[in-house]
Design a protein around this motif. Structure first.
Motif, PDB file in Angstrom:
ATOM      1  N   PRO A  58       9.129  10.049 -12.698  1.00 32.68           N
ATOM      2  CA  PRO A  58      10.364  10.169 -13.474  1.00 32.68           C
ATOM      3  C   PRO A  58      11.605  10.443 -12.620  1.00 32.68           C
ATOM      4  CG  PRO A  58       8.858  11.986 -13.979  1.00 32.68           C
ATOM      5  CD  PRO A  58       8.147  11.063 -13.044  1.00 32.68           C
ATOM      6  N   ALA A  59      11.425  11.019 -11.456  1.00 29.77           N
ATOM      7  CA  ALA A  59      12.573  11.328 -10.589  1.00 29.77           C
ATOM      8  C   ALA A  59      13.130  10.087  -9.912  1.00 29.77           C
ATOM      9  CB  ALA A  59      12.172  12.363  -9.540  1.00 29.77           C
ATOM     10  N   THR A  60      12.249   9.164  -9.517  1.00 30.77           N
ATOM     11  CA  THR A  60      12.700   7.973  -8.792  1.00 30.77           C
ATOM     12  C   THR A  60      12.700   6.714  -9.646  1.00 30.77           C
ATOM     13  OG1 THR A  60      10.466   7.411  -8.032  1.00 30.77           O
ATOM     14  CG2 THR A  60      11.800   8.857  -6.597  1.00 30.77           C
ATOM     15  N   GLY A  61      11.846   6.677 -10.662  1.00 30.97           N
ATOM     16  CA  GLY A  61      11.677   5.470 -11.462  1.00 30.97           C
ATOM     17  C   GLY A  61      10.749   4.465 -10.796  1.00 30.97           C
ATOM     18  N   TRP A  62      10.080   4.890  -9.735  1.00 29.72           N
ATOM     19  CA  TRP A  62       9.171   4.007  -8.988  1.00 29.72           C
ATOM     20  C   TRP A  62       7.724   4.337  -9.326  1.00 29.72           C
ATOM     21  CZ3 TRP A  62      11.649   5.581  -3.711  1.00 29.72           C
ATOM     22  CH2 TRP A  62      12.939   5.070  -3.640  1.00 29.72           C
ATOM     23  N   CYS A  63       6.892   3.306  -9.297  1.00 31.00           N
ATOM     24  CA  CYS A  63       5.461   3.510  -9.446  1.00 31.00           C
ATOM     25  C   CYS A  63       4.962   4.317  -8.247  1.00 31.00           C
ATOM     26  CB  CYS A  63       4.740   2.166  -9.500  1.00 31.00           C
ATOM     27  SG  CYS A  63       2.944   2.317  -9.508  1.00 31.00           S
ATOM     28  N   GLU A  64       4.108   5.306  -8.494  1.00 35.88           N
ATOM     29  CA  GLU A  64       3.591   6.135  -7.405  1.00 35.88           C
ATOM     30  C   GLU A  64       2.605   5.370  -6.514  1.00 35.88           C
ATOM     31  OE1 GLU A  64       2.090   9.772  -9.078  1.00 35.88           O
ATOM     32  OE2 GLU A  64       4.048  10.313  -9.875  1.00 35.88           O
ATOM     33  N   GLY A  65       2.070   4.263  -7.004  1.00 38.14           N
ATOM     34  CA  GLY A  65       1.131   3.476  -6.211  1.00 38.14           C
ATOM     35  C   GLY A  65       1.793   2.394  -5.383  1.00 38.14           C
ATOM     36  N   CYS A  66       2.653   1.590  -6.010  1.00 36.38           N
ATOM     37  CA  CYS A  66       3.220   0.426  -5.310  1.00 36.38           C
ATOM     38  C   CYS A  66       4.723   0.539  -5.042  1.00 36.38           C
ATOM     39  CB  CYS A  66       2.928  -0.845  -6.101  1.00 36.38           C
ATOM     40  SG  CYS A  66       3.777  -0.951  -7.699  1.00 36.38           S
ATOM     41  N   TYR A  67       5.353   1.570  -5.577  1.00 33.70           N
ATOM     42  CA  TYR A  67       6.788   1.829  -5.377  1.00 33.70           C
ATOM     43  C   TYR A  67       7.718   0.841  -6.069  1.00 33.70           C
ATOM     44  CZ  TYR A  67       5.026   5.164  -2.031  1.00 33.70           C
ATOM     45  OH  TYR A  67       4.339   6.199  -1.456  1.00 33.70           O
ATOM     46  N   ARG A  68       7.178   0.030  -6.975  1.00 36.08           N
ATOM     47  CA  ARG A  68       8.046  -0.872  -7.736  1.00 36.08           C
ATOM     48  C   ARG A  68       8.618  -0.143  -8.945  1.00 36.08           C
ATOM     49  NH1 ARG A  68       4.368  -5.907  -9.116  1.00 36.08           N
ATOM     50  NH2 ARG A  68       2.829  -4.231  -9.282  1.00 36.08           N
ATOM     51  N   THR A  69       9.764  -0.640  -9.425  1.00 39.99           N
ATOM     52  CA  THR A  69      10.322  -0.137 -10.678  1.00 39.99           C
ATOM     53  C   THR A  69       9.563  -0.802 -11.826  1.00 39.99           C
ATOM     54  OG1 THR A  69      11.936  -1.926 -10.884  1.00 39.99           O
ATOM     55  CG2 THR A  69      12.627   0.050  -9.649  1.00 39.99           C
ATOM     56  N   ILE A  70       9.730  -0.270 -13.019  1.00 37.27           N
ATOM     57  CA  ILE A  70       9.068  -0.860 -14.176  1.00 37.27           C
ATOM     58  C   ILE A  70       9.538  -2.300 -14.391  1.00 37.27           C
ATOM     59  CG2 ILE A  70      10.680  -0.020 -15.928  1.00 37.27           C
ATOM     60  CD1 ILE A  70       6.856  -0.059 -16.277  1.00 37.27           C
ATOM     61  N   LEU A 102      10.448  -2.671  -1.243  1.00 35.61           N
ATOM     62  CA  LEU A 102       9.412  -1.635  -1.206  1.00 35.61           C
ATOM     63  C   LEU A 102       9.341  -0.981   0.167  1.00 35.61           C
ATOM     64  CD1 LEU A 102       6.543  -3.444  -3.123  1.00 35.61           C
ATOM     65  CD2 LEU A 102       8.355  -1.966  -4.031  1.00 35.61           C
ATOM     66  N   ASN A 103       9.530  -1.752   1.200  1.00 40.98           N
ATOM     67  CA  ASN A 103       9.478  -1.211   2.555  1.00 40.98           C
ATOM     68  C   ASN A 103      10.664  -0.297   2.865  1.00 40.98           C
ATOM     69  OD1 ASN A 103       7.025  -2.280   3.397  1.00 40.98           O
ATOM     70  ND2 ASN A 103       7.969  -4.257   3.800  1.00 40.98           N
ATOM     71  N   ARG A 104      11.734  -0.401   2.075  1.00 36.10           N
ATOM     72  CA  ARG A 104      12.894   0.481   2.254  1.00 36.10           C
ATOM     73  C   ARG A 104      12.761   1.788   1.466  1.00 36.10           C
ATOM     74  NH1 ARG A 104      15.952  -4.450   3.263  1.00 36.10           N
ATOM     75  NH2 ARG A 104      15.987  -5.176   1.116  1.00 36.10           N
ATOM     76  N   ARG A 105      11.806   1.821   0.554  1.00 34.31           N
ATOM     77  CA  ARG A 105      11.671   3.003  -0.326  1.00 34.31           C
ATOM     78  C   ARG A 105      10.833   4.035   0.321  1.00 34.31           C
ATOM     79  NH1 ARG A 105      11.157  -0.588  -5.801  1.00 34.31           N
ATOM     80  NH2 ARG A 105      13.340  -1.225  -5.717  1.00 34.31           N
TER      81      ARG A 105
END
Length: 64
Positions: free
Chosen positions: A28-40, A61-64
């Protein structure tokens, strides 16, 4: 950060793999998936993207 070993193969590949690693929880803090780091939105649109657009998502993803 997504590990280098999970990056897609070079341009010669016919298909760009999904970054999904089956750890599907949105932080919820970043809006990113904890597994792949993509947004919804990136997750929802992945199947609609052509192989020319998918490497752009991998770059983000590599920048996140």
């Amino acid at each position: 950060m997504v590990s280098a070993s999970s990056q897609p193969p070079g341009a010669a590949s016919a298909s760009v793999p999904s970054p999904c690693i089956s750890v599907c929880r949105i932080d919820p803090a970043t809006g990113w998936c904890e597994g792949c780091y993509r947004t919804i939105d990136e997750i929802a649109h992945w199947a609609l993207l052509d192989d020319g657009a998918k490497p752009g998502v991998w770059s983000e993803l590599n920048r996140r």
